[in-house]
Design an enzyme around this catalytic site. Structure first.
Site, PDB file in Angstrom:
ATOM      1  NE  ARG A  22      -3.611  -2.217   2.408  1.00  0.00           N
ATOM      2  CZ  ARG A  22      -4.542  -2.506   3.296  1.00  0.00           C
ATOM      3  NH1 ARG A  22      -4.881  -1.606   4.210  1.00  0.00           N
ATOM      4  NH2 ARG A  22      -5.142  -3.669   3.287  1.00  0.00           N
ATOM      5  CB  SER A 117      -8.321  -2.446   2.924  1.00  0.00           C
ATOM      6  OG  SER A 117      -9.272  -2.870   3.840  1.00  0.00           O
ATOM      7  CG  HIS A 118      -8.544   0.286   6.716  1.00  0.00           C
ATOM      8  ND1 HIS A 118      -7.835  -0.846   6.403  1.00  0.00           N
ATOM      9  CD2 HIS A 118      -7.740   1.034   7.496  1.00  0.00           C
ATOM     10  CE1 HIS A 118      -6.641  -0.790   6.993  1.00  0.00           C
ATOM     11  NE2 HIS A 118      -6.566   0.347   7.659  1.00  0.00           N
ATOM     12  CG  ASP A 281     -13.187  -2.717   4.512  1.00  0.00           C
ATOM     13  OD1 ASP A 281     -13.932  -3.495   3.912  1.00  0.00           O
ATOM     14  OD2 ASP A 281     -11.960  -2.915   4.649  1.00  0.00           O
ATOM     15  CG  ASP A 283     -10.944  -4.587   1.020  1.00  0.00           C
ATOM     16  OD1 ASP A 283     -11.356  -3.994   2.040  1.00  0.00           O
ATOM     17  OD2 ASP A 283     -10.056  -5.464   1.063  1.00  0.00           O
ATOM     18  CG  ASP A 285     -11.600  -6.996   3.793  1.00  0.00           C
ATOM     19  OD1 ASP A 285     -11.910  -5.821   4.073  1.00  0.00           O
ATOM     20  OD2 ASP A 285     -10.417  -7.382   3.668  1.00  0.00           O
ATOM     21  NE  ARG A 286     -10.425  -3.461   8.090  1.00  0.00           N
ATOM     22  CZ  ARG A 286      -9.591  -2.759   8.817  1.00  0.00           C
ATOM     23  NH1 ARG A 286     -10.048  -1.858   9.675  1.00  0.00           N
ATOM     24  NH2 ARG A 286      -8.302  -2.933   8.698  1.00  0.00           N
ATOM     25  CD  GLU A 367      -7.319  -9.742  11.523  1.00  0.00           C
ATOM     26  OE1 GLU A 367      -6.180  -9.561  11.958  1.00  0.00           O
ATOM     27  OE2 GLU A 367      -7.679  -9.399  10.391  1.00  0.00           O
ATOM     28  CD  GLU A 368      -8.080  -5.138  16.471  1.00  0.00           C
ATOM     29  OE1 GLU A 368      -8.720  -4.098  16.645  1.00  0.00           O
ATOM     30  OE2 GLU A 368      -7.222  -5.282  15.586  1.00  0.00           O
ATOM     31  CB  SER A 369      -9.126  -4.594  12.693  1.00  0.00           C
ATOM     32  OG  SER A 369      -8.889  -5.859  12.074  1.00  0.00           O
ATOM     33  CE  LYS A 380     -10.227  -7.558   7.165  1.00  0.00           C
ATOM     34  NZ  LYS A 380      -8.855  -7.792   6.705  1.00  0.00           N
ATOM     35  NE  ARG A 500      -3.598  -1.058  13.602  1.00  0.00           N
ATOM     36  CZ  ARG A 500      -4.089  -0.067  12.861  1.00  0.00           C
ATOM     37  NH1 ARG A 500      -4.662   0.971  13.436  1.00  0.00           N
ATOM     38  NH2 ARG A 500      -4.003  -0.098  11.536  1.00  0.00           N
TER      39      ARG A 500
HETATM   40  C1  VG1 Z   1      -5.064  -3.794   9.992  1.00  0.00           C
HETATM   41  C2  VG1 Z   1      -5.826  -4.566  11.044  1.00  0.00           C
HETATM   42  C3  VG1 Z   1      -5.752  -6.058  10.754  1.00  0.00           C
HETATM   43  C4  VG1 Z   1      -6.290  -6.326   9.342  1.00  0.00           C
HETATM   44  C5  VG1 Z   1      -5.528  -5.472   8.348  1.00  0.00           C
HETATM   45  C6  VG1 Z   1      -6.065  -5.591   6.945  1.00  0.00           C
HETATM   46  O1  VG1 Z   1      -3.698  -4.156  10.025  1.00  0.00           O
HETATM   47  O2  VG1 Z   1      -5.309  -4.299  12.318  1.00  0.00           O
HETATM   48  O3  VG1 Z   1      -6.501  -6.741  11.720  1.00  0.00           O
HETATM   49  O4  VG1 Z   1      -6.155  -7.668   9.005  1.00  0.00           O
HETATM   50  O5  VG1 Z   1      -5.597  -4.093   8.715  1.00  0.00           O
HETATM   51  O6  VG1 Z   1      -7.412  -5.252   6.902  1.00  0.00           O
HETATM   52  P1  VG1 Z   1      -2.580  -3.261  10.747  1.00  0.00           P
HETATM   53  O7  VG1 Z   1      -1.281  -3.921  10.445  1.00  0.00           O
HETATM   54  O8  VG1 Z   1      -2.711  -1.872  10.175  1.00  0.00           O
HETATM   55  O9  VG1 Z   1      -2.924  -3.257  12.184  1.00  0.00           O
HETATM   56  V1  VG1 Z   1      -8.065  -4.568   5.525  1.00  0.00           V
HETATM   57  O10 VG1 Z   1      -9.684  -4.675   5.644  1.00  0.00           O
HETATM   58  O11 VG1 Z   1      -7.428  -2.978   5.686  1.00  0.00           O
HETATM   59  O12 VG1 Z   1      -7.301  -5.342   4.279  1.00  0.00           O
HETATM   60 CO    CO Z   2     -10.602  -4.308   3.988  1.00  0.00          CO
END
Ligand code: VG1
Ligand code: CO
Length: 547
Positions: A22, A117-118, A281, A283, A285-286, A367-369, A380, A500
């Site tokens: 990214r 993603s997000h 989100d 893409d 998946d969340r 996941e908590e995210s 996901k 985090r």
């Molecule tokens: C974050 C989240 C993690 C998730 C990842 C990808 O990663 O904490 O739980 O799997 O994003 O999600 P990080 O390394 O920034 O903590 V997605 O939906 O952004 O592909």
């Molecule tokens: Co995502």
């Protein structure tokens, strides 16, 4: 039409993080930047200069700015590489879970997901690329590490000189010897959902006046939610809002948490709130699940789904096991214990669930995210989680809040919060983590900020299926009662570093279950500051995002 070599030089830092490579759009727009990464990927997959003859590639993304350009670049490179067939989503659109579903259904050798993603999109936002392997899941570290190594030594890449493939309508086209099939991005995914859930029960729920607000945040979840929830399940038009994917997500930050999806939260707190709210989100998946006036934490959502899985057709035979990322709360562990099934604890990132799912040792993961999923794909899956909740509400007749409170009264409540400190200078973030790691041996037994530390470590994971090891996955400070504070740096950001801090405390006493999480967690928050000196290292008095 022949493949032509283009001379290039390595770019610094093409290292995939938690979920793909990214970077800012402007970085990806540099000549050869995307091409180099794709060439390195193909070299790793097929051998340097090797051919992909006989193989099928799936290709699509979340529709963010640069998606269309990148699709054409990759199609040309795939043709030059000798792929026999590429399945590309119409308009270059495929959600992350849909890519996973399409790879599996069509026995493709893998797929490329274009998404950050997000992360925000648009010309000044982020872009990303991720490779999923033949099981439909994110490439494991041994592949992503090898791709990175290969990016550092490239001198040329192979492409073709061709016109763009028209991807605006479904159909089959030839690009040199390669067949390009433009597919409906929703169809395969919708088939899978129909197999898993009781669509009749959900249809009856909506027919009975149940109201849902699904906020797709102007991202790729919109077309999927509209087709399935409004189209097939009969929810009234307008149930899905922000449903058209926009290149800049309409300026929204497509991360479904109470901070970034504040508009949804505001709707759910009103007196005339719908029965359930949900968001997905960039893409798709969340997911975030919200009850009327009641926000569900992702860790609790996973635990509720696990506890009631057998009420849903796709999981009627029960769960083989469950898995959660290390920072995710232990709520699901308690459910697993009750059910007598295994619970696995993995590092952050969906790629660590793949082996457990493939080996049939876990059925649900989370996941908590705001990420939840199952063995139906190897990613996901946001809409899947929403349909799972709808199915449970339909067959239990209960509300979102009732299901969560029942979980708490059975197992106790895991108070949980994540504090993010974004945009910290990288050296400062690294220094904070280094000093924490240096203190790991002397922390246990100490009383800090009024709290007794029982144990401390840096989470390491040995994959129970293939024995691969992942170290330094997050510093954990644990108390005797199971409460904990976890520190790790994000692997998905594109500007500076993000710290985090994850906080968890278990509370068996039902009379305390309605207290605000930040109040209950205050002693742990103080411990985190005392141990890590967050203010001093980050220069910030409070987290930039607190969920
Ligand atoms: C974050 C989240 C993690 C998730 C990842 C990808 O990663 O904490 O739980 O799997 O994003 O999600 P990080 O390394 O920034 O903590 V997605 O939906 O952004 O592909
Ligand atoms: Co995502």
């Amino acid at each position: 039409m022949n493949a032509i070599p283009i001379a290039t030089k390595p770019f610094f830092g093409q290292k995939p993080g938690t979920s793909g490579l990214r970077k800012k759009v402007t970085v990806f727009q540099q000549p050869h930047y995307l091409e180099n990464f794709v060439q390195a990927l193909f070299d790793v997959l097929h051998g340097i200069g090797g051919s992909a003859a006989g193989q099928t590639l799936v290709l699509g993304g979340d529709g963010r700015f640069h998606n269309r350009v990148a699709v054409q670049t990759i199609l040309r490179m795939a043709a030059a590489r000798g792929y026999t067939r590429v399945l590309v989503g119409r308009d270059g659109i495929l959600s992350t879970p849909a890519v996973s579903a399409v790879i599996r259904r069509h026995q493709a050798s893998g797929g490329i997901v274009l998404s950050a993603s997000h992360n925000p999109g648009g010309p000044d936002g982020d872009f990303g690329i991720k490779y999923n392997v033949t099981n439909g899941g994110p490439a494991p570290e041994k592949i992503t590490d090898a791709v990175y190594a290969r990016t550092q030594e490239l001198t040329s890449y192979q492409t073709m000189e061709t016109a763009d493939v028209p991807i605006g309508a479904c159909g089959v086209f030839m690009l040199g010897q390669m067949q390009v099939e433009v597919i409906d991005p929703v169809a395969d995914y919708a088939d899978l959902m129909r197999d898993l859930f009781d669509f009749d029960a959900i249809r009856a729920l909506f027919a009975g006046g149940f109201r849902l607000r699904f906020d797709a945040m102007c991202a790729v979840g919109g077309p999927y939610a509209k087709a399935i929830i409004e189209g097939e399940l009969g929810a009234p038009a307008g149930t899905v809002v922000n449903a058209d994917p926009l290149e800049d997500f309409g300026g929204l930050h497509p991360d479904p948490n109470p901070v970034n999806a504040e508009d949804l939260i505001a709707h759910m707190m009103r007196a005339d709130a719908p029965d359930m709210g949900a968001a997905s989100d960039g893409d798709a998946d969340r997911n975030m699940i919200v009850g009327r006036g009641f926000v569900v934490s992702p860790s609790d959502s996973l635990a509720v789904l696990a506890a009631h899985a057998q009420r849903v057709p796709g999981y009627r035979d029960g769960l083989a096991g469950v898995a959660r990322s290390m920072p995710t709360s232990t709520a699901v562990d308690r459910v697993a214990k009750r059910l007598g099934i295994d619970c696995f604890e993995t590092p952050t990132g969906w790629k660590f669930f793949g082996n457990l799912l493939d080996a049939g040792r876990a059925t649900l993961c989370g996941e908590e995210s705001y990420g939840t999923g199952s063995s139906h794909v190897r990613e996901k899956d946001g809409l899947w989680a929403v349909l799972f909740w709808l199915n449970l509400l339909a067959v239990t007749g209960k509300t979102v809040e009732q299901l969560v409170r029942e979980l708490w009264s059975t197992d106790g409540r895991c108070f949980y919060s994540r504090h993010d400190y974004e945009g910290i200078p990288t050296e400062q973030a690294d220094a904070l983590m280094a000093q924490l790691r240096a203190r790991l041996t002397d922390l246990p037994g100490q009383r800090i900020a009024g709290v007794q530390v029982a144990a401390a470590d840096d989470f390491a994971y040995v994959d129970p299926v293939d024995g691969s090891e992942s170290r330094k996955q997050g510093v954990r400070i644990m108390l005797a009662d199971g409460s904990r504070v976890v520190f790790r740096l994000s692997g998905t950001g594109t500007e500076g570093a993000t710290l985090r801090v994850y906080l968890e405390q278990h509370e068996p006493d039902v009379s305390r279950h309605s207290l605000p999480a930040q109040t209950v967690l205050a002693p742990l928050i103080a411990l985190a500051e005392a141990v890590a000196e967050i203010r001093r290292y980050t220069g910030m008095d409070s987290p930039s995002v607190c969920t």
